[in-house]
Design an enzyme around this catalytic site. Sequence first.
Site, short mmCIF file in Angstrom:
data_model
loop_
_atom_site.label_atom_id
_atom_site.label_comp_id
_atom_site.label_asym_id
_atom_site.label_seq_id
_atom_site.Cartn_x
_atom_site.Cartn_y
_atom_site.Cartn_z
CE LYS A 1 -4.23 -1.77 0.10
NZ LYS A 1 -5.23 -1.48 -0.93
CD GLU B 1 -10.27 3.70 0.78
OE1 GLU B 1 -9.40 2.91 0.26
OE2 GLU B 1 -10.31 5.04 0.35
CB SER C 1 -0.26 -8.09 -1.23
OG SER C 1 -1.02 -8.85 -0.36
#
Length: 390
Positions: free
Chosen positions: A85, A107, A372
């Site tokens: 991210k 969010e 991830s």
Amino acid sequence: MILGTRFGEYGGCFVPETLIPALEELEEAYRTIVPDPSFQKELSGYLTEFAGRETPLTLCRNISQDLGCRVYLKREDLLHSGAHKLNNALGQALLAKYMGKKRLIAETGAGQHGVATAIAGAVTGLPVDVYMGDVDIERQAPNVARMKLFGARVIPASSGTRTLKDAVNEALRDWTGNVRDTHYLIGSVVGPHPFPSLVRDFQRVIGTETRVQVLEREGRLPDAIVACVGGGSNAIGMFHPFLDDDVALYGVEAGGEGEGGRTGATLCKGSPGTLHGAYSYLLQDNYGQVAESHSVSAGLDYPGVGPEHSMLRDSSRVTYSSVTDREALDACLYLSRREGILPALESSHAVAYARNLAMSLDRDQVMVISLSGRGDKDLATVMEYAGVQV
């Protein structure tokens, strides 16, 4: 003017009129600022010197022996903050600063995007408000603490299912009222144009690095690449540089409770519709109302998916499947115990699918799994499942 860029029939820009000027401004910045050499140089500095790129490509020797093919992990879990991210958060935060914005909102579901945005805000000097569903705040307490320690304010979303969908709704309401000085830092390849393309381009570094690393290690491209898909940013970031190659691509959704039970498998179980400003696949009832989604992993508990994934599904360029909560939990324990790597439950879905996919591969064939994120945030859930007590 907004061009309404689509991926085939998917995508578009279905938003209140008050947001159109902000999206036009963002599209212009995407077209002019992002490609500028000075912006790219500054972003590259953040990604290498601060975030820790490039991330390693790890050969899993024990799992390769188990599964009968060569298995590599692309280690986004080793990026600063513990997940992919941060690639997108740093890119968008820096872009917002170039645009003269004074505040970031975001969010989050699993909390990793919230943590990444809080970090990016701290680095760029922009205050951050993060919307997060009540349910996710409870099950992702470590990440909530990290966000607050980095200086972000965490705002509960208490309506609807009190998960990621509702956090997105609250963030959009905030942005509608504060478009002049606020940038909405969307965390995945969802939402109205230009977000799906913008986020993808900030995440393409995953696949670009992987391509070079595999060629160096194996002398050729991999036979298969596997990545989990919620909104789909880590997957599209991995897949995009390989779309024109003879490489099999597999996206793995959250099957949740399995056949007949609650699910988060949007591409496998859903149908086209409009959600959060874009036309894409989503989980919906016969009346077109958004259905409740479910996954043991908060980051995959979203009833929609990125429009580019929807196009890739229809074209069959990417094969999309799902695995259940139980399969993902088992895969998390398997990778932890065989390789000493604790994956996030999101990534564990990809590991679970890869275990089955390996049966169709030969010993000299190469498979890459996009890891991830790391699993610290999921420790309580995994330990309860495994019956481990402290």
